[in-house]
Design a protein around this motif. Structure first.
Motif, PDB file in Angstrom:
ATOM      1  N   LYS A  52       0.834  -1.205   0.000  1.00 19.43           N
ATOM      2  CA  LYS A  52       0.000   0.000   0.000  1.00 19.43           C
ATOM      3  C   LYS A  52       0.861   1.244   0.000  1.00 19.43           C
ATOM      4  O   LYS A  52       1.921   1.276   0.637  1.00 19.43           O
ATOM      5  N   ASP A  55      -3.464   5.096   1.071  1.00 22.54           N
ATOM      6  CA  ASP A  55      -4.622   4.210   0.919  1.00 22.54           C
ATOM      7  C   ASP A  55      -4.676   3.517  -0.438  1.00 22.54           C
ATOM      8  O   ASP A  55      -5.643   2.826  -0.753  1.00 22.54           O
ATOM      9  N   LEU A  56      -3.663   3.729  -1.254  1.00 27.51           N
ATOM     10  CA  LEU A  56      -3.676   3.119  -2.590  1.00 27.51           C
ATOM     11  C   LEU A  56      -3.143   1.694  -2.493  1.00 27.51           C
ATOM     12  O   LEU A  56      -2.018   1.474  -2.021  1.00 27.51           O
ATOM     13  N   LYS A  57      -3.961   0.736  -2.959  1.00 25.18           N
ATOM     14  CA  LYS A  57      -3.538  -0.673  -2.878  1.00 25.18           C
ATOM     15  C   LYS A  57      -2.868  -1.105  -4.177  1.00 25.18           C
ATOM     16  O   LYS A  57      -3.454  -0.974  -5.247  1.00 25.18           O
ATOM     17  N   LEU A  58      -1.663  -1.635  -4.068  1.00 24.55           N
ATOM     18  CA  LEU A  58      -0.948  -2.153  -5.240  1.00 24.55           C
ATOM     19  C   LEU A  58      -0.901  -3.679  -5.111  1.00 24.55           C
ATOM     20  O   LEU A  58      -0.455  -4.197  -4.080  1.00 24.55           O
ATOM     21  N   ALA A  91       0.882  -0.825 -11.391  1.00 25.94           N
ATOM     22  CA  ALA A  91       0.579   0.598 -11.418  1.00 25.94           C
ATOM     23  C   ALA A  91       1.528   1.242 -12.425  1.00 25.94           C
ATOM     24  O   ALA A  91       2.596   0.698 -12.704  1.00 25.94           O
ATOM     25  N   LEU A 121      -3.900   1.533 -11.227  1.00 28.12           N
ATOM     26  CA  LEU A 121      -3.487   2.773 -10.565  1.00 28.12           C
ATOM     27  C   LEU A 121      -2.598   3.536 -11.536  1.00 28.12           C
ATOM     28  O   LEU A 121      -1.631   2.977 -12.077  1.00 28.12           O
ATOM     29  N   ASP A 145      -4.821   8.536 -10.120  1.00 28.23           N
ATOM     30  CA  ASP A 145      -5.048   8.166  -8.715  1.00 28.23           C
ATOM     31  C   ASP A 145      -4.106   8.902  -7.783  1.00 28.23           C
ATOM     32  O   ASP A 145      -4.300   8.912  -6.565  1.00 28.23           O
ATOM     33  N   ALA A 146      -3.032   9.452  -8.347  1.00 29.00           N
ATOM     34  CA  ALA A 146      -2.053  10.221  -7.553  1.00 29.00           C
ATOM     35  C   ALA A 146      -1.297  11.117  -8.522  1.00 29.00           C
ATOM     36  O   ALA A 146      -1.350  10.909  -9.747  1.00 29.00           O
ATOM     37  N   VAL A 182      -6.021  14.194  -4.737  1.00 31.48           N
ATOM     38  CA  VAL A 182      -5.361  12.872  -4.742  1.00 31.48           C
ATOM     39  C   VAL A 182      -3.983  12.984  -4.069  1.00 31.48           C
ATOM     40  O   VAL A 182      -3.436  14.096  -3.971  1.00 31.48           O
TER      41      VAL A 182
END
Ligand SMILES: Cc1cc2nc3c(=O)[nH]c(=O)nc-3n(C[C@H](O)[C@H](O)[C@H](O)COP(=O)(O)O)c2cc1C
Length: 362
Positions: A52, A55-58, A91, A121, A145-146, A182
């Motif tokens: 992670k 909060d971004l799940k990879l 991602a 992502l 997402d970022a 983001v």
């Protein structure tokens, strides 16, 4: 600088990066050694590659780092990168979208990322001189997402047409971090980071930092090759390696430290696993991935190789008795003499890296 100049530059960067690529890992990677332990309690099938960033799940701890977009040729490369990401669950980051804020005809060379990888992502990318408004625009363009913000003073200064004044960068970054919807990742471009830089970024609210160390794609050498007057050849080795940048980062107390991404010169699953064991939450690859996709017909083999890397990572984690990415931080690593010297000069304790698993055995 004209937009035409910017478009050409992206093509030139691609060409120089491809031509200058070296497949061997930097000595700081090679000479960082795991202590082999003979027992593993973790079956291969139970190894998880998930990680992670905030909060971004990879689903996989390595990703395709920022490279390109902005011209017809780089649109094709972006398309292949996005298909590769889609097929393997990686991602991926866009190259700098600066040109898309000025020339609408280039936007589709970036949008192709989202079209080909609708569920992945994706990170947008901009330089640190940009405003909050531009940051919002590029994030919207590709439904990112970022946002990655790159910091690259050596590259700009060696680049014939580069920027010469960086005095507003920290303020700009602070503004963007405070108001963007983001997460923001601040990254170097292959010169590494010091603990002071990382602390400065943390103090203005940055929560994720990509140290992007030297040992891989070298933008001092690339920009020097584009110059016609005054050579900066001697800056070819400027900056900290990725392993040195990681020991720098880890020397900051945990409460004052952003989450760390490692990149710069990552060539193999073994390099990746060393970065993760040294505290990185994810690992970025640019030059090595570019090698896989630069030819028009290269996608099938690129997809096969990335899937092999994922399996190799799982194998190495099984070998290291690690069920997940965090467990890797309890493995024992002996750092190279070069890195030990650096640590000595910077008053960083390096012996603890070699003696971490004893906590696990207690
Ligand atoms: C062709 C090429 C173009 C790049 N363009 C960008 C860019 O636009 N923005 C950025 O943040 N980094 C850019 N980078 C830098 C990479 O993201 C990375 O930080 C650097 O290449 C070191 O990683 P590597 O050794 O895995 O290539 C580029 C790299 C390559 C190879």
């Amino acid at each position: 600088m004209s937009e035409f100049q910017q478009m050409n530059r992206k093509d030139e960067h691609l060409l120089h990066a491809l031509n200058q690529y070296q497949s061997e890992s930097h000595p700081d990677f090679q000479e960082t050694r795991f202590v082999h332990q003979s027992f593993s309690s973790v079956p291969f099938e139970e190894v998880s590659l998930e990680t992670k960033l905030l909060d971004l799940k990879l689903s996989c701890p390595f990703f395709i780092n920022a490279m390109t977009g902005g011209s017809a040729k780089t649109k094709e490369v972006n398309q292949r990168l996005a298909i590769l990401a889609h097929e393997t669950g990686l991602a991926l980051a866009s190259g700098s979208m600066s040109i898309a804020t000025k020339d609408a005809s280039t936007i589709d060379s970036f949008k192709i990322l989202r079209q080909e990888a609708p569920d992945n992502l994706i990170f947008a990318n901009l330089g640190a001189h940009h405003t909050l408004e531009n940051a919002k625009r590029v994030v919207d363009m590709i439904e990112a997402d970022a946002l990655q913000i790159h910091i690259n003073t050596p590259q700009e200064l060696i680049m014939p047409e580069g920027d010469r004044d960086f005095s507003n960068w920290l303020q700009n970054i602070e503004q963007i971090v405070a108001h963007l919807a983001v997460p923001v990742i601040v990254k170097e471009v292959g010169f590494g980071m010091s603990r002071e830089t990382i602390q400065q970024l943390h103090s203005i609210g940055v929560q994720v930092v990509d140290v992007a160390g030297n040992g891989g794609t070298n933008f001092a050498t690339i920009e020097n090759a584009r110059r016609t007057r005054i050579s900066y050849h001697e800056l070819g080795d400027w900056g900290q390696s990725t392993i040195v940048s990681l020991v720098e980062a880890n020397s900051i107390p945990k409460v004052n430290r952003p989450e760390i991404i490692a990149s710069g010169g990552v060539k193999s699953p073994l390099d990746m696993v060393k970065c993760l064991a040294m505290g990185a939450k994810a690992v970025g690859l640019s030059g090595t991935i570019l090698q896989l996709v630069h030819q028009e017909d290269s996608l099938p083999s690129a997809i096969r190789i990335v899937k092999e890397w994922q399996e190799q990572l799982q194998t190495m984690m099984c070998l290291l008795d690690c069920q997940n990415i965090t467990d890797l931080q309890q493995t024992d690593l002996v750092l190279s003499a070069n890195v030990q010297n650096w640590c000595h000069a910077r008053q960083i304790d390096w012996k603890h890296y070699a003696n971490r698993s004893k906590n696990k055995l207690k």
